[in-house]
Design a protein around this motif. Structure first.
Motif, PDB file in Angstrom:
ATOM      1  N   ILE A   3      60.293  35.075  62.643  1.00  0.00           N
ATOM      2  CA  ILE A   3      61.299  35.241  63.701  1.00  0.00           C
ATOM      3  C   ILE A   3      61.210  34.083  64.689  1.00  0.00           C
ATOM      4  O   ILE A   3      62.224  33.526  65.100  1.00  0.00           O
ATOM      5  CB  ILE A   3      61.111  36.588  64.413  1.00  0.00           C
ATOM      6  N   GLU A   4      60.014  33.730  65.045  1.00  0.00           N
ATOM      7  CA  GLU A   4      59.799  32.698  66.063  1.00  0.00           C
ATOM      8  C   GLU A   4      60.130  31.294  65.571  1.00  0.00           C
ATOM      9  O   GLU A   4      60.799  30.521  66.265  1.00  0.00           O
ATOM     10  CB  GLU A   4      58.327  32.743  66.500  1.00  0.00           C
ATOM     11  N   LEU A   5      59.679  30.958  64.354  1.00  0.00           N
ATOM     12  CA  LEU A   5      59.783  29.585  63.866  1.00  0.00           C
ATOM     13  C   LEU A   5      60.837  29.363  62.801  1.00  0.00           C
ATOM     14  O   LEU A   5      61.223  28.232  62.535  1.00  0.00           O
ATOM     15  CB  LEU A   5      58.423  29.137  63.294  1.00  0.00           C
ATOM     16  N   GLY A   6      61.258  30.434  62.139  1.00  0.00           N
ATOM     17  CA  GLY A   6      62.186  30.289  61.029  1.00  0.00           C
ATOM     18  C   GLY A   6      61.444  30.105  59.721  1.00  0.00           C
ATOM     19  O   GLY A   6      60.227  29.870  59.687  1.00  0.00           O
ATOM     20  N   LEU A   7      62.179  30.224  58.659  1.00  0.00           N
ATOM     21  CA  LEU A   7      61.598  30.199  57.320  1.00  0.00           C
ATOM     22  C   LEU A   7      60.925  28.871  56.998  1.00  0.00           C
ATOM     23  O   LEU A   7      59.829  28.844  56.452  1.00  0.00           O
ATOM     24  CB  LEU A   7      62.684  30.510  56.286  1.00  0.00           C
ATOM     25  N   SER A   8      61.567  27.769  57.327  1.00  0.00           N
ATOM     26  CA  SER A   8      61.029  26.465  56.924  1.00  0.00           C
ATOM     27  C   SER A   8      59.678  26.157  57.557  1.00  0.00           C
ATOM     28  O   SER A   8      58.877  25.423  56.990  1.00  0.00           O
ATOM     29  CB  SER A   8      62.020  25.343  57.233  1.00  0.00           C
ATOM     30  N   THR A  10      57.516  28.648  58.484  1.00  0.00           N
ATOM     31  CA  THR A  10      56.576  29.729  58.186  1.00  0.00           C
ATOM     32  C   THR A  10      55.917  29.403  56.850  1.00  0.00           C
ATOM     33  O   THR A  10      56.276  29.926  55.806  1.00  0.00           O
ATOM     34  CB  THR A  10      57.300  31.093  58.138  1.00  0.00           C
ATOM     35  N   THR A  11      54.977  28.491  56.928  1.00  0.00           N
ATOM     36  CA  THR A  11      54.267  28.036  55.730  1.00  0.00           C
ATOM     37  C   THR A  11      52.967  28.811  55.580  1.00  0.00           C
ATOM     38  O   THR A  11      52.450  29.385  56.549  1.00  0.00           O
ATOM     39  CB  THR A  11      53.946  26.537  55.842  1.00  0.00           C
ATOM     40  N   VAL A  15      50.431  30.083  58.583  1.00  0.00           N
ATOM     41  CA  VAL A  15      49.974  31.478  58.650  1.00  0.00           C
ATOM     42  C   VAL A  15      48.459  31.528  58.602  1.00  0.00           C
ATOM     43  O   VAL A  15      47.816  32.255  59.367  1.00  0.00           O
ATOM     44  CB  VAL A  15      50.598  32.320  57.509  1.00  0.00           C
ATOM     45  N   GLN A  16      47.872  30.756  57.695  1.00  0.00           N
ATOM     46  CA  GLN A  16      46.417  30.701  57.577  1.00  0.00           C
ATOM     47  C   GLN A  16      45.786  30.282  58.901  1.00  0.00           C
ATOM     48  O   GLN A  16      44.832  30.897  59.378  1.00  0.00           O
ATOM     49  CB  GLN A  16      46.034  29.709  56.473  1.00  0.00           C
ATOM     50  N   LYS A  17      46.345  29.258  59.514  1.00  0.00           N
ATOM     51  CA  LYS A  17      45.821  28.746  60.780  1.00  0.00           C
ATOM     52  C   LYS A  17      45.924  29.806  61.885  1.00  0.00           C
ATOM     53  O   LYS A  17      44.957  30.087  62.581  1.00  0.00           O
ATOM     54  CB  LYS A  17      46.590  27.481  61.174  1.00  0.00           C
ATOM     55  N   ARG A  18      47.090  30.421  62.022  1.00  0.00           N
ATOM     56  CA  ARG A  18      47.290  31.416  63.074  1.00  0.00           C
ATOM     57  C   ARG A  18      46.467  32.685  62.852  1.00  0.00           C
ATOM     58  O   ARG A  18      46.042  33.325  63.797  1.00  0.00           O
ATOM     59  CB  ARG A  18      48.764  31.784  63.207  1.00  0.00           C
ATOM     60  N   ALA A  19      46.284  33.043  61.581  1.00  0.00           N
ATOM     61  CA  ALA A  19      45.514  34.257  61.267  1.00  0.00           C
ATOM     62  C   ALA A  19      44.010  34.004  61.345  1.00  0.00           C
ATOM     63  O   ALA A  19      43.229  34.958  61.403  1.00  0.00           O
ATOM     64  CB  ALA A  19      45.891  34.769  59.882  1.00  0.00           C
ATOM     65  N   GLY A  20      43.609  32.753  61.324  1.00  0.00           N
ATOM     66  CA  GLY A  20      42.190  32.428  61.389  1.00  0.00           C
ATOM     67  C   GLY A  20      41.426  32.847  60.145  1.00  0.00           C
ATOM     68  O   GLY A  20      40.294  33.311  60.234  1.00  0.00           O
ATOM     69  N   HIS A  28      44.191  35.143  48.269  1.00  0.00           N
ATOM     70  CA  HIS A  28      43.787  36.391  47.615  1.00  0.00           C
ATOM     71  C   HIS A  28      44.814  37.487  47.901  1.00  0.00           C
ATOM     72  O   HIS A  28      45.188  38.250  47.015  1.00  0.00           O
ATOM     73  CB  HIS A  28      42.397  36.826  48.095  1.00  0.00           C
ATOM     74  N   HIS A  29      45.252  37.561  49.152  1.00  0.00           N
ATOM     75  CA  HIS A  29      46.220  38.595  49.545  1.00  0.00           C
ATOM     76  C   HIS A  29      47.664  38.197  49.239  1.00  0.00           C
ATOM     77  O   HIS A  29      48.496  39.045  48.927  1.00  0.00           O
ATOM     78  CB  HIS A  29      46.078  38.917  51.036  1.00  0.00           C
ATOM     79  N   PHE A  30      47.947  36.909  49.356  1.00  0.00           N
ATOM     80  CA  PHE A  30      49.312  36.413  49.164  1.00  0.00           C
ATOM     81  C   PHE A  30      49.267  35.170  48.267  1.00  0.00           C
ATOM     82  O   PHE A  30      49.228  34.053  48.771  1.00  0.00           O
ATOM     83  CB  PHE A  30      49.955  36.075  50.511  1.00  0.00           C
ATOM     84  N   PRO A  31      49.294  35.366  46.955  1.00  0.00           N
ATOM     85  CA  PRO A  31      49.178  34.231  46.036  1.00  0.00           C
ATOM     86  C   PRO A  31      50.302  33.198  46.160  1.00  0.00           C
ATOM     87  O   PRO A  31      50.096  32.027  45.897  1.00  0.00           O
ATOM     88  CB  PRO A  31      49.198  34.874  44.650  1.00  0.00           C
ATOM     89  N   THR A  32      51.477  33.648  46.581  1.00  0.00           N
ATOM     90  CA  THR A  32      52.599  32.711  46.711  1.00  0.00           C
ATOM     91  C   THR A  32      53.255  32.866  48.088  1.00  0.00           C
ATOM     92  O   THR A  32      53.066  33.878  48.774  1.00  0.00           O
ATOM     93  CB  THR A  32      53.686  32.966  45.639  1.00  0.00           C
ATOM     94  N   HIS A  33      54.026  31.871  48.438  1.00  0.00           N
ATOM     95  CA  HIS A  33      54.789  31.914  49.684  1.00  0.00           C
ATOM     96  C   HIS A  33      55.742  33.110  49.676  1.00  0.00           C
ATOM     97  O   HIS A  33      55.913  33.800  50.685  1.00  0.00           O
ATOM     98  CB  HIS A  33      55.548  30.588  49.845  1.00  0.00           C
TER      99      HIS A  33
END
Length: 177
Positions: A3-8, A10-11, A15-20, A28-33
């Motif tokens: 919602i904040e950044l848009g699809l392009s 939201t890599t 996500v990895q960086k923000r989730a830490g 493991h949880h999300f094999p693909t985008h």
């Protein structure tokens, strides 16, 4: 993020960086985008229902139920969560995994959608042609929302919606005869 950044933007990396979390944990949880994006769908559906009721509350003083209902949907679809969901729909054109996940989530949400529409269009449902009018309205509002991303002309959009309400009145009146 979607919602904040848009699809392009939201890599998986963002996500990895923000989730830490580590890259391995994320994969493991999300094999693909597409797997990652498909997990956002249910949350978007919840946010979209909240947007409908928020807009309905703002427009509760409009006496005409047809105008109030259509305007509520039009205003709700302008919320960032609706735009994000439509962005996923468009992206799914070329992504079979995402399209499959979206179709599944949309199918699961039909009862909730019908409940919301029944409440929103209460007082109109007994009219012949109401179901057709509601279905056409949803498709129309989706199109107007997507067009508004490029046009950004609120007065044009408002005129289209006013014309649509008039068209619906004619459709509902014609179905009574």
């Amino acid at each position: 993020m979607l919602i904040e950044l848009g699809l392009s933007k939201t890599t998986t990396l963002e996500v990895q960086k923000r989730a830490g979390v580590s890259r391995g944990a994320l994969l493991h949880h999300f094999p693909t985008h597409a797997d990652l994006l498909s997990m956002t769908i249910n949350r978007l559906i919840q946010l979209n229902e909240n947007a409908v009721w928020s807009e309905a509350e703002k427009l509760k003083d409009i006496a005409d139920p047809l105008t109030r209902s259509v305007m509520t949907l039009a205003n709700a679809y302008a919320h960032p969560s609706f735009v994000a969901e439509l962005e996923l729909w468009i992206a799914s054109r070329a992504d079979l995994v995402l399209r499959t996940a979206l179709r599944s989530a949309e199918q699961d949400a039909i009862a909730d959608r019908d409940r919301v529409l029944t409440q929103l269009f209460e007082g109109l449902l007994d009219q012949p042609g109401a179901e057709k009018a509601i279905g056409l309205t949803i498709e129309f509002i989706r199109g107007v929302t997507i067009s508004s991303l490029l046009r950004n002309d609120k007065s044009h959009q408002n005129q289209l919606i006013a014309d649509w309400i008039e068209t619906l009145r004619n459709l509902l009146a014609a179905d009574r005869t």
